[in-house]
Design a protein around this motif. Structure first.
Motif, PDB file in Angstrom:
ATOM      1  N   ARG A 189      27.240   6.277 -33.078  1.00 31.97           N
ATOM      2  CA  ARG A 189      27.282   5.297 -32.415  1.00 31.97           C
ATOM      3  C   ARG A 189      29.121   5.150 -33.433  1.00 31.97           C
ATOM      4  O   ARG A 189      28.608   5.051 -34.836  1.00 31.97           O
ATOM      5  N   VAL A 190      29.888   4.598 -33.365  1.00 33.17           N
ATOM      6  CA  VAL A 190      30.318   3.253 -34.156  1.00 33.17           C
ATOM      7  C   VAL A 190      30.673   1.793 -33.727  1.00 33.17           C
ATOM      8  O   VAL A 190      31.198   1.475 -32.385  1.00 33.17           O
ATOM      9  N   HIS A 191      30.344   1.267 -34.403  1.00 39.92           N
ATOM     10  CA  HIS A 191      30.139  -0.322 -34.415  1.00 39.92           C
ATOM     11  C   HIS A 191      31.032  -0.986 -35.203  1.00 39.92           C
ATOM     12  O   HIS A 191      31.557  -0.557 -36.039  1.00 39.92           O
TER      13      HIS A 191
ATOM     14  N   ALA B 142      28.323  -5.351 -32.263  1.00 39.83           N
ATOM     15  CA  ALA B 142      27.357  -5.876 -33.072  1.00 39.83           C
ATOM     16  C   ALA B 142      27.674  -6.777 -33.436  1.00 39.83           C
ATOM     17  O   ALA B 142      26.385  -7.513 -34.356  1.00 39.83           O
ATOM     18  N   GLY B 143      28.078  -7.205 -33.674  1.00 41.24           N
ATOM     19  CA  GLY B 143      28.613  -8.549 -35.086  1.00 41.24           C
ATOM     20  C   GLY B 143      29.458  -8.358 -35.424  1.00 41.24           C
ATOM     21  O   GLY B 143      30.621  -7.697 -35.019  1.00 41.24           O
ATOM     22  N   PRO B 144      29.895  -9.226 -37.384  1.00 42.97           N
ATOM     23  CA  PRO B 144      28.145  -9.248 -37.558  1.00 42.97           C
ATOM     24  C   PRO B 144      28.191 -10.798 -36.115  1.00 42.97           C
ATOM     25  O   PRO B 144      27.131 -11.144 -37.027  1.00 42.97           O
TER      26      PRO B 144
ATOM     27  N   SER C 276      26.168  -6.150 -28.522  1.00 40.26           N
ATOM     28  CA  SER C 276      24.891  -6.396 -28.331  1.00 40.26           C
ATOM     29  C   SER C 276      24.995  -8.139 -28.019  1.00 40.26           C
ATOM     30  O   SER C 276      25.958  -8.198 -28.983  1.00 40.26           O
ATOM     31  N   SER C 277      23.627  -8.802 -27.145  1.00 38.01           N
ATOM     32  CA  SER C 277      24.638  -9.906 -27.443  1.00 38.01           C
ATOM     33  C   SER C 277      23.385 -11.170 -27.166  1.00 38.01           C
ATOM     34  O   SER C 277      22.305 -10.080 -26.631  1.00 38.01           O
TER      35      SER C 277
END
Ligand code: SF4
Ligand code: SF4
Length: 293
Positions: free
Chosen positions: A25-27, A85-87, A116-117
Motif C-alpha cells: 500500500r501507499v499512503h 490516512a492523514g496526517p 481512514s477517518s
C-alpha cells in the motif's frame, strides 16, 4: 470468528493477511487538518488512526500525489492499494482528498482505494466516495459510550461550532455510526479501529471495547483492529502505560467471537509505502520530498 476474505479484499494487505507478503500500500499524506482533538494525538506527528508517531516527510497537493504514485509504482509495482490516512483526517480535508482520489482513479482505474477517518465528516461524503470507487474504509471508534468518549476527545469541531465533553463525544459517535451505515449500504468493506487505552476503555475486562465489537457486528463491519495506545509525550495520554501484548491478544480473542479481528497491523505512518512487513517510507522519502517540493 475467522475473517472470511471477500473478493474486494483479496489484494488488500490489511483486510487480507494472506496478501500482506505480496501486495503493498501507499499512503498519500494529503490531509493535514483534523476536525477533532484526541487526547493521545500530538499534531506534530501523524494521525494515530493509522500510524505510529513519526512526522510525514511532506504534505502533498493532489497533483503532487498523482506524480508521487506514478514514481512509487515504478519502484514498487507490488502496490495494490492507495490510501489516505492523514496526517490529519481525510474528510477534514475533503477537497484535497476527493481531488486526489479523482486524479488517481483516472490514471489507475484498477487500484484499490482506502480511507481512514475519525468519521465525523464522513457521512456527507459517502456518495462521493462510492462514486470514486473507494472500496475500503476505516473508522476509528474506540468507544460507543459518550461518557467514556468525553475523556478521549478534548474537542470536536463541526463547521464553526466546537463541542467539548459528552456533547462532543455524542456528536462524534452519531457520525461514526452514520458513516459506517452509509459505507456499508454502498458496498464498501469497512474496518473499525479501536485504540486500546488502559484505564480509559479497558475497564471491566474490556467491556467498553466489547461494546464496540458488538456494535460493529450489528452494523455488518468486516474487520476490527484493536490498536494498542502509543503513549505520545506532550499529550494528556502520554502518561498512560502502553498496553501489553497479552492484554491486547486477550481482548482480540474475546472480541473475535463478535467480529473478525486484525492481528497484523503495523501502525503505519501517514506516508507509509511498500509491503506491511517491509515499509519503504525511509527509502522512498526522497521521492516523496521531491514530489512535494
Ligand atoms: Fe489526531 Fe487522528 Fe485524532 Fe485527528 S483523528 S486528533 S489526527 S489521532
Ligand atoms: Fe494496514 Fe494497519 Fe498499516 Fe493501516 S496502519 S495500512 S491497517 S497495517
Amino acid at each position: 470468528m475467522n475473517a472470511s476474505i471477500d473478493p474486494r479484499s483479496v489484494k488488500h494487505p490489511c483486510f487480507n493477511k494472506e496478501a500482506s507478503g505480496s501486495c503493498g500500500r501507499v499512503h498519500l499524506p494529503v490531509a493535514p487538518k483534523c476536525n477533532i482533538q484526541c487526547n493521545y494525538c500530538n499534531r506534530k506527528y501523524d494521525c494515530v488512526n493509522e500510524s505510529r508517531p513519526g512526522v510525514t516527510s511532506a504534505v502533498l497537493k493532489p497533483f503532487q500525489a498523482l506524480e508521487y504514485v506514478k514514481r512509487v509504482l515504478d519502484k514498487e509495482p507490488r502496490i495494490t492499494v492507495v490510501g489516505i490516512a492523514g496526517p490529519g483526517d481525510p474528510m477534514a480535508n475533503p477537497a484535497e482528498t476527493l481531488e486526489t482520489m479523482r486524479r488517481i482513479r483516472e490514471a489507475f482505474p484498477h487500484m484499490l482505494f482506502c480511507l481512514s477517518s475519525n468519521g465525523l465528516a464522513m457521512p456527507e461524503y459517502v456518495d462521493d466516495l462510492a462514486a470514486l470507487g473507494v472500496s475500503h474504509a476505516t473508522i476509528t471508534m474506540s468507544t460507543v459510550d459518550p461518557a467514556i468518549g468525553a475523556g478521549i476527545y478534548a474537542w470536536v469541531r463541526d463547521g464553526n461550532v466546537v463541542y467539548r465533553g459528552q456533547a462532543a463525544a455524542e456528536l462524534l459517535l452519531s457520525r461514526q455510526l452514520a458513516a459506517i451505515e452509509g459505507l456499508k449500504a454502498r458496498g464498501l468493506a469497512v474496518k473499525v479501529n479501536a485504540i486500546v487505552m488502559p484505564g480509559v476503555n479497558t475497564q471491566d475486562g474490556g467491556a467498553p471495547l466489547m461494546a464496540v465489537a458488538a456494535k460493529a457486528r450489528e452494523l455488518g463491519v468486516d474487520l476490527m483492529n484493536m490498536m494498542p495506545l502509543f503513549p505520545t509525550e506532550g499529550t494528556p495520554f502520554g502518561v498512560l502505560a502502553e498496553p501489553g501484548k497479552d492484554e491486547v491478544r486477550a481482548l482480540r480473542e474475546a472480541a473475535g467471537s463478535l467480529v473478525p479481528q486484525m492481528t497484523h497491523c503495523r501502525r503505519c505512518r501517514a506516508d507509509a509505502v511498500g509491503l506491511l512487513c517491509g515499509d519503504r517510507s525511509g527509502e522512498l522519502g526522497g521521492v516523496l520530498a521531491a514530489c512535494g517540493a
